[in-house]
Structure formats: structure tokens, C-alpha cells
Design an enzyme around this catalytic site. Sequence first.
Site, PDB file in Angstrom:
ATOM      1  N   ASP A   1       6.719  32.685  55.777  1.00 41.34           N
ATOM      2  CA  ASP A   1       8.015  33.086  55.206  1.00 41.34           C
ATOM      3  C   ASP A   1       9.105  33.191  56.281  1.00 41.34           C
ATOM      4  O   ASP A   1      10.263  32.839  56.015  1.00 41.34           O
ATOM      5  CB  ASP A   1       7.901  34.471  54.533  1.00 41.34           C
TER       6      ASP A   1
HETATM    7  P1  NAP Z   1       3.243  35.083  55.819  1.00 46.27           P
HETATM    8  O1  NAP Z   1       4.456  34.591  55.144  1.00 46.27           O
HETATM    9  O2  NAP Z   1       2.449  36.138  55.158  1.00 46.27           O
HETATM   10  O3  NAP Z   1       2.319  33.816  56.110  1.00 46.27           O
HETATM   11  C1  NAP Z   1       1.139  33.920  56.840  1.00 46.27           C
HETATM   12  C2  NAP Z   1       0.508  32.536  56.944  1.00 46.27           C
HETATM   13  O4  NAP Z   1      -0.584  32.657  57.854  1.00 46.27           O
HETATM   14  C3  NAP Z   1      -0.074  32.035  55.630  1.00 46.27           C
HETATM   15  O5  NAP Z   1       0.700  30.987  55.110  1.00 46.27           O
HETATM   16  C4  NAP Z   1      -1.520  31.610  55.964  1.00 46.27           C
HETATM   17  O6  NAP Z   1      -1.690  30.247  55.564  1.00 46.27           O
HETATM   18  C5  NAP Z   1      -1.575  31.735  57.494  1.00 46.27           C
HETATM   19  N1  NAP Z   1      -2.858  32.288  57.983  1.00 46.27           N
HETATM   20  C6  NAP Z   1      -3.550  33.313  57.468  1.00 46.27           C
HETATM   21  N2  NAP Z   1      -4.658  33.531  58.179  1.00 46.27           N
HETATM   22  C7  NAP Z   1      -4.679  32.596  59.171  1.00 46.27           C
HETATM   23  C8  NAP Z   1      -5.584  32.292  60.223  1.00 46.27           C
HETATM   24  N3  NAP Z   1      -6.723  32.993  60.414  1.00 46.27           N
HETATM   25  N4  NAP Z   1      -5.283  31.267  61.055  1.00 46.27           N
HETATM   26  C9  NAP Z   1      -4.143  30.548  60.867  1.00 46.27           C
HETATM   27  N5  NAP Z   1      -3.254  30.792  59.876  1.00 46.27           N
HETATM   28  C10 NAP Z   1      -3.535  31.815  59.046  1.00 46.27           C
HETATM   29  O7  NAP Z   1       3.573  35.643  57.283  1.00 46.27           O
HETATM   30  P2  NAP Z   1       4.942  35.863  58.040  1.00 46.27           P
HETATM   31  O8  NAP Z   1       5.640  34.551  58.225  1.00 46.27           O
HETATM   32  O9  NAP Z   1       4.585  36.667  59.232  1.00 46.27           O
HETATM   33  O10 NAP Z   1       5.847  36.704  57.027  1.00 46.27           O
HETATM   34  C11 NAP Z   1       5.692  38.108  56.807  1.00 46.27           C
HETATM   35  C12 NAP Z   1       5.970  38.449  55.345  1.00 46.27           C
HETATM   36  O11 NAP Z   1       5.786  39.848  55.122  1.00 46.27           O
HETATM   37  C13 NAP Z   1       7.402  38.142  54.958  1.00 46.27           C
HETATM   38  O12 NAP Z   1       7.434  37.775  53.597  1.00 46.27           O
HETATM   39  C14 NAP Z   1       8.092  39.484  55.137  1.00 46.27           C
HETATM   40  O13 NAP Z   1       9.289  39.636  54.381  1.00 46.27           O
HETATM   41  C15 NAP Z   1       7.010  40.393  54.624  1.00 46.27           C
HETATM   42  N6  NAP Z   1       7.290  41.751  55.089  1.00 46.27           N
HETATM   43  C16 NAP Z   1       6.983  42.101  56.345  1.00 46.27           C
HETATM   44  C17 NAP Z   1       7.350  43.358  56.809  1.00 46.27           C
HETATM   45  C18 NAP Z   1       7.082  43.786  58.198  1.00 46.27           C
HETATM   46  O14 NAP Z   1       7.433  44.925  58.503  1.00 46.27           O
HETATM   47  N7  NAP Z   1       6.513  42.957  59.038  1.00 46.27           N
HETATM   48  C19 NAP Z   1       8.022  44.241  55.970  1.00 46.27           C
HETATM   49  C20 NAP Z   1       8.308  43.841  54.676  1.00 46.27           C
HETATM   50  C21 NAP Z   1       7.929  42.597  54.253  1.00 46.27           C
HETATM   51  P3  NAP Z   1      -3.177  29.686  55.282  1.00 46.27           P
HETATM   52  O15 NAP Z   1      -3.749  30.563  54.215  1.00 46.27           O
HETATM   53  O16 NAP Z   1      -2.969  28.274  54.862  1.00 46.27           O
HETATM   54  O17 NAP Z   1      -3.935  29.806  56.565  1.00 46.27           O
END
Ligand code: NAP
Length: 457
Positions: free
Chosen positions: A384
Amino acid sequence: MSNAQYFLEATYLIASILFVLGLKSLSHPDTARRGMIMAAMGMLAAVLGTLFHPDIHNYLYIAIGLILGSSIGIPMAMVPMTAMPQRTALSHAFGALAASMVGIAEYVIHGANMGGVKMGALGLEVMLGSLTVTGSLVAAAKLQEMMRGTPIMFKGQHFVNLGIFLGMITCLVLWLLNPTTAIYFYIVVGLAFVFGVMLVIPIGAADMPVVMSLLNSYAGLSSAATGFVLGNNVLIIAGTLDGFSGFILSILMCKAMNRSITNVLFGGFGAVVGTETGVAGSMREVGLDDVAVQLAYANQVVFVPGYGMATAQAQHAVRELGNILEERGVAVKYGIHPVAGRMPGHMNVLLAEANVPYSQLYEMEQINPELPSTDVAVVIGANDVVNPDARDNPKSPIAGMPIIEVDRAKSVIVLKRGKGKGFSGLENPLFFKSVTGMLYGDAKSSLTNLAQAVQKV
Ligand code: NAP
């Protein structure tokens, strides 16, 4: 004042100073570890001091509580880093339950003889505490996937919620006007428990960290109110610090996602809102050796970690690959999105654990201008936070969320296991762009294999 009371007040003063200094130190990665230790010492001082409270005559129940609490708390602390958000939600639930129970006990013991201000504080304590208990339990269940992560919504939900809220406030006022009528007090407790559930079910799991820091804020304010009821200064100070820092954190997270608090609380993010760009074409898979050559001959490589780095525990592997590239004269940087992962500072904590130098960590605003001159941007399990739809498609559910613009780099390599979506459940057009190559596999093994392959180039 007796000697025991002097000791009690002195430990409370020391605890309060340690809490303030600890919180301040948490604001920078260099001092964060020291800040945690200071805050833990503050808590120890407050607990030790309380043991000298003149009203304590029997230590048996305290000993039982200590043994029970430790036997639940120690295993809870052993969960993997990726389960930390749901563990934190459970801690909030326990903390808020304690505050509510203290409030109910105070009312049972002293009845209506506490004076208006204390009654008001007690009402607030029990109301905020009780809704935090059930709200946090629902948040933990959603994060642990014991409940559906997508928003649970039904027709007229806002009206039902408004009705419960108004009912709760009306009973609170009626109770304050007639403090001997205990039934109003217990209706407030009951409605607050229901309201906690209703408040959190329509919120998607992706927004849960924001909700949790809000609940953290409520639990803190409830503890501060407990402090007023008990005449306990350290509770007032610690509760207020917790309450306001939680609230500020919620606002900062919302800013990083370009959303308002009301949108998070009432928007039902993750349900069908907006439209995704129809992504055409296919993803281009690349081989390990091809990527190794690109990295080895690059001038600058930017790693962009996300939640997948955390699940794969790939932080040490990326540090090793970074070292190898640096030895070859490649400039290595890390682009950190403020909401990458599942909690604020998630990536910073993991990279610090792997001893990645802070000087190599770049915030989103700092790294974005560097990307057009970057030879290879390596996306490690992020989705994301690098989704160009947020920038390019005003109708996307994540439109306006600032992203790390890896698609502006000369080449993008995405490490992920397969075709899994990001936490928002949206498809990512980045993976279909001609500049992007997909290296499938667990991030840790891909990085370890890449480190070996680069050494052979
Ligand atoms: P993400 O959108 O959750 O995507 C994570 C990606 O990692 C997935 O597409 C997955 O694809 C891949 N993955 C999972 N396990 C893996 C592994 N072992 N090896 C390689 N790839 C792996 O992560 P993000 O880009 O960090 O985004 C964070 C999300 O959380 C956002 O939507 C954000 O708004 C939300 N959020 C975060 C917070 C915060 O405080 N951090 C707060 C509110 C909301 P595969 O399954 O194909 O591997």
C-alpha cells in the site's frame, strides 16, 4: 506525614519525572531504547511506592495479583513482533478494565459521599474505561483474524451508535444529579461496554493502529480520572501523558494516510468505497541473477521496507546485502514510510535491531526527491505504501495517501511471495508497470540469495 508517606510521595515524584523524560527520549531512534528503560523504571518506582501506601494492611491479595498478572503478562510479552499490535490492544483492555473496576469499587465503598468533582471524575473513568475494554478486545480479535477484518456495517448504524452514546451520556448526567440512584451508574457501565464494540466493528483492520492509539488515549484519560478519584498524583500525570500522547499519535497517523479522524472512525474504510484503477497487463517476473547484476552495478540503491519485511524477519538479511553493496561503492539508503508495517515506527525498530545506521534511514519526504536519480528501488514486502493509485487515481479508496514514489526510480524490484494484496485489499498498479520486476519468494530468503549472487558478480 509519616515516613512511609514521605517515601510514597518521593517515589511518585521520581516515577513522574522518569515518565516525562522517558516519553521525550522515545521521540528519537537514538534515545528510544533509553526512553523505554526510563519509563519501565518509572513504573517500577510507582508500584514499589504504592506498596508503602498507609491504607494497605494485607499483602496477600497483592501477592496473588502479582503472581497472576506476571503469569499472564510474561507469556504475552513473548509474542513475535508482528503480533505486537494485537498484544498492545489486549494490554489496553486489561489497563482499562483495572481502571473501571477501581471506579466501580470506589462507588460501592463510598457511595454518594465523594463530592461533585470526584463523582464526575469517577463517572468519566468508568465510562471511558469500560468502552475501552470492549473496543480493545474487538480490535485485538480483528487484528488476530479471529473476527472479520473488513468493516462490519449495517443500515442505520450511525443512528444506533448515536442512540447508545446519547443514552450513556443521559444516564451519566442523571446519575450525577442523583448519585444515590445506582441503577443509572450501572446502565452507564453496560452501555459503555456495548458502545466500545459498536465503535470498533465498523472500522477495517487497516485502520486499527489509529483506533488503538485512540483507545490508548481513552485508557490514559480514564486512568487520569482514577487519579482524581483516589487523590493519586502519579496516576493523574501518567494518565494525562498517555491520554494526550495517544491522541497526538492518532492525528499523526491520520496525516500520514491523508485521512481525518472522523473518516477513520465513521468512514468504514475497506468496505466498497471508491474504485480501483483497472489494472491491465501482467506482472514481469525477474530472475535472481538479473537483479544481482542490476544491484552490483548501481550507483544508488534505495530499499523500501513494508509489512512483508516484518513477517519475513528480513531486517538482518537486508542489512547484510546493504553492507555488500556499500563495499562495492554503491550508495545505499532506506526509504521509510510513516505507516509502513502495522504500527508507527515499525520499520525503524526492525532496522535499528539489525544495526542499520540511522544516517541511512530517510523519511518519505526526504527520499522521494532522490528516487528519479536512483538506479534500483528494492521494495521489500511493501504494498500500500508504494501504491501509485493513491497519487494518480482520485477515486481510489486510498487517494491522497502520500506514498514512496518508487515508480519514479530507473528500475524497481519488488520482493514478495506471490500475488497477495496489501492491507487495504487493493490491487497495486506498480506491479504491472514496465519499470517493475517481480522477484517472488519469502523476502528473507530472496535477500540472502541476492547477497550471495551479488558477491559472485
Ligand atoms: P501491506 O500493504 O500490508 O503489504 C504487505 C505486502 O507484503 C503484501 O502485499 C504481501 O504480499 C507481502 N508479504 C507478506 N509476507 C511476506 C514475506 N514473508 N516475504 C515477502 N513479502 C511478504 O504493507 P505496507 O506497504 O507496509 O502498508 C501498511 C498498511 O498498514 C497500509 O495500508 C497502512 O495504511 C496500514 N496502516 C499502518 C499503520 C502503521 O502504523 N504502520 C497504521 C494504520 C494503518 P504477498 O502475500 O504476495 O507476499
